[in-house]
Structures are given as structure tokens and as C-alpha cells.
Enzyme design. Structure first.
Site, PDB file in Angstrom:
ATOM      1  N   ASP A  10       0.842  -1.204   0.000  1.00 40.93           N
ATOM      2  CA  ASP A  10       0.000   0.000   0.000  1.00 40.93           C
ATOM      3  C   ASP A  10       0.877   1.253   0.000  1.00 40.93           C
ATOM      4  OD1 ASP A  10      -2.364  -1.535   0.007  1.00 40.93           O
ATOM      5  OD2 ASP A  10      -2.150  -1.873   2.148  1.00 40.93           O
ATOM      6  N   LYS A  54       0.525  -7.774  -3.306  1.00 45.56           N
ATOM      7  CA  LYS A  54      -0.854  -7.324  -3.505  1.00 45.56           C
ATOM      8  C   LYS A  54      -0.844  -5.837  -3.828  1.00 45.56           C
ATOM      9  CE  LYS A  54      -3.986  -6.508  -0.077  1.00 45.56           C
ATOM     10  NZ  LYS A  54      -4.914  -5.371  -0.303  1.00 45.56           N
ATOM     11  N   ASP A  97      -6.026  -6.219  -6.092  1.00 42.59           N
ATOM     12  CA  ASP A  97      -7.127  -6.149  -5.129  1.00 42.59           C
ATOM     13  C   ASP A  97      -7.993  -4.919  -5.395  1.00 42.59           C
ATOM     14  OD1 ASP A  97      -8.689  -6.648  -2.917  1.00 42.59           O
ATOM     15  OD2 ASP A  97      -7.257  -5.801  -1.486  1.00 42.59           O
ATOM     16  N   LEU A  98      -8.910  -5.049  -6.360  1.00 42.68           N
ATOM     17  CA  LEU A  98      -9.746  -3.893  -6.729  1.00 42.68           C
ATOM     18  C   LEU A  98     -11.184  -4.021  -6.234  1.00 42.68           C
ATOM     19  CD1 LEU A  98      -8.391  -3.162 -10.322  1.00 42.68           C
ATOM     20  CD2 LEU A  98      -7.678  -2.181  -8.141  1.00 42.68           C
ATOM     21  N   LYS A  99     -11.514  -5.168  -5.637  1.00 40.12           N
ATOM     22  CA  LYS A  99     -12.842  -5.363  -5.014  1.00 40.12           C
ATOM     23  C   LYS A  99     -13.971  -4.840  -5.896  1.00 40.12           C
ATOM     24  CE  LYS A  99     -11.002  -5.090  -0.287  1.00 40.12           C
ATOM     25  NZ  LYS A  99      -9.642  -4.582  -0.510  1.00 40.12           N
ATOM     26  N   ASP A 119     -20.359  -4.143  -8.990  1.00 37.25           N
ATOM     27  CA  ASP A 119     -21.212  -3.369  -9.887  1.00 37.25           C
ATOM     28  C   ASP A 119     -22.217  -4.331 -10.504  1.00 37.25           C
ATOM     29  OD1 ASP A 119     -22.147  -1.266 -11.660  1.00 37.25           O
ATOM     30  OD2 ASP A 119     -20.169  -0.338 -11.434  1.00 37.25           O
ATOM     31  N   PRO A 179     -23.642  -7.054 -13.057  1.00 34.14           N
ATOM     32  CA  PRO A 179     -22.852  -8.144 -13.633  1.00 34.14           C
ATOM     33  C   PRO A 179     -22.117  -7.809 -14.935  1.00 34.14           C
ATOM     34  CG  PRO A 179     -24.902  -9.016 -12.759  1.00 34.14           C
ATOM     35  CD  PRO A 179     -24.976  -7.526 -12.633  1.00 34.14           C
ATOM     36  N   THR A 224     -12.237  -6.739   6.973  1.00 33.21           N
ATOM     37  CA  THR A 224     -11.761  -7.000   8.344  1.00 33.21           C
ATOM     38  C   THR A 224     -11.991  -5.789   9.257  1.00 33.21           C
ATOM     39  OG1 THR A 224      -9.521  -6.490   7.600  1.00 33.21           O
ATOM     40  CG2 THR A 224     -10.075  -8.818   7.853  1.00 33.21           C
ATOM     41  N   ARG A 279       1.383  -3.759   6.848  1.00 37.47           N
ATOM     42  CA  ARG A 279       2.266  -2.933   7.675  1.00 37.47           C
ATOM     43  C   ARG A 279       3.294  -3.692   8.504  1.00 37.47           C
ATOM     44  NH1 ARG A 279      -2.945   0.926   8.496  1.00 37.47           N
ATOM     45  NH2 ARG A 279      -3.893  -1.128   8.511  1.00 37.47           N
TER      46      ARG A 279
END
Length: 233
Positions: free
Chosen positions: A15, A37, A64-66, A69, A71, A120, A212
Site C-alpha cells: 500500500d 498485492k 485487489d480492486l474489489k 457493480d 454483472p 476485516t 504494515r
């Protein structure tokens, strides 16, 4: 590689806010090529060309774009990413079975599609009061995982605490990728459901995602090797 254990199941969450920061972090790893990631923060900076550069250098990428929207939009979005040679990609299970199905269809066999059950940072109180989901958090996570399995995606993102429950209900080939990995003396920051690498292994996680504790460590490579060793014991 610094050991004979599997080095590909500890994924480092990179990140960072620029290519420069990422490059200087990766220099710590010398000849080791960790599985990394890339989330919004970095992807929005480095884009497709940044990902292509990393895969050419031999890094396995978890993008990791989650996606979440309708389909068809998710299908088209994944289609646009499908030539990037990434290993994993995320969608939100809350998008429903049809959306997850379309994501997997667009990704093909080479990319593992993982569905995010609950973040999480979510706890029972938030689920009930903010999201108006009256079911227990574990029931909700399990239900989302069952939907993910029905849709044909490869696995879920869940906290280590839910892995046993998911694996016992679904089969062991259904992947559980778990963020929220910390040592007990570490700052959990904004994550509510956390575990150590050893705990995650015991619970049955297939992959752990560590941010982290590795990226902010004085010696990132040492911390990465330590966590890999513990997770693969």
C-alpha cells in the site's frame, strides 16, 4: 530464496503511493520475488503499465480492486484486466452470484477470482447498526462464501477466524485468503479481526496477506522470512 518452504503463500500488501516508494521497498528483497498485492492506492498511480512492469520482473500479482457493480459492468471490467497476467483478482461477494459468475467468466482459468465476504474492519455492531444486516456476522460471512462457491469463483477473502467454518461447510479446495495478520504486540490499526501467521495456519488459511508488519518493519525481508517460515511450519 532463504529457505525450502513455500514462499508463494505469504502475500505482501504494497500500500504505497508511488512507483518510487514501491521500488525502494522491493529493493529490500534482493533476489527474492515476493507475491505482492496491489490495491487501489497504488494501482490508481501506476496503472496497467506498472502492473506489466512488475509481472515482467517476475513478481506474482494479486490485484485487489474489489469490483462491485452490475454483472455486465464487472464482466467488462475484468475483461479489460484479463490480459495483465495477474494471479489473483477480487470482487465483492455482496454483488451477488450472477456478478461473481460473470467476473470468473471474464477472468478465465489463469486468474483466481476471490470474493470479499466482509471487510476485516467490519464488526457485528457495524453490520447491524450501519448496514442493517440483522444476521450474526459469522452467518453472513458463511452465506456470502456459499454464494461465492455457487458462482464458481476460486475462493474468498475472510479473516482467519472464519476459515474453519468456511472450510468445514465448503471443501478444502475452495481458497481462503486471509488479511488481518499481526503479532499480538502489533498495532491492529483499523482492523478488528486479526491473527498471527501461526494462528492462520492452524485455522487453515491457504494464503495470508500481510501489510504494515512487513512494509513498516526495520528489516522487511527478515520479517517476511520469519512470517513465511511460521506460516509454512
Amino acid at each position: 530464496m532463504g529457505g525450502h518452504w513455500n514462499m508463494n503463500n505469504v502475500i505482501i500488501a504494497c500500500d504505497f503511493s508511488s512507483q518510487k516508494e514501491l521500488d525502494s521497498f522491493l529493493k529490500n528483497f534482493k533476489n527474492t520475488k515476493p507475491f505482492i498485492k496491489i490495491g487501489y492506492q497504488l494501482f490508481y498511480k501506476i496503472g496497467r503499465t506498472g502492473i506489466q512492469k512488475l509481472t515482467k520482473q517476475g513478481y506474482k500479482i494479486f490485484l485487489d480492486l474489489k469490483l462491485h457493480d452490475i454483472p455486465n459492468t464487472v464482466y467488462q471490467g475484468v475483461k479489460s484486466l484479463s490480459d495483465l497476467n495477474v494471479s489473483m483478482l477480487t470482487v465483492h461477494a455482496a454483488g451477488g452470484i450472477q456478478m461473481m459468475k460473470k467476473a470468473k467468466e471474464a477472468a478465465g482459468e489463469k486468474i483466481k477470482v476471490l470474493a470479499v465476504t466482509q471487510l476485516t474492519s467490519t464488526d457485528s455492531k457495524m453490520l447491524k447498526n450501519e448496514l442493517l444486516i440483522s444476521k450474526d456476522i459469522n452467518q453472513t460471512i458463511l452465506h456470502y462464501a456459499i454464494n461465492a462457491k455457487k458462482s464458481g469463483v476460486d475462493g474468498v477473502i475472510c479473516s482467519p477466524n472464519e476459515v474453519k467454518m468456511i472450510k468445514s461447510k465448503l471443501n478444502n479446495l475452495f481458497l481462503c485468503v486471509t488479511p488481518g495478520i499481526r503479532y499480538h504486540d502489533g498495532n491492529t490499526n483499523d482492523q478488528k479481526r486479526v491473527a498471527t501467521p501461526k494462528d492462520a495456519k492452524k485455522f487453515g488459511s491457504d494464503y495470508i496477506v500481510v501489510g504494515r508488519p512487513i512494509t513498516k518493519a526495520d528489516k522487511p525481508l527478515d520479517m517476511y522470512l520469519k512470517m513465511s517460515k511460521e506460516f509454512n511450519k
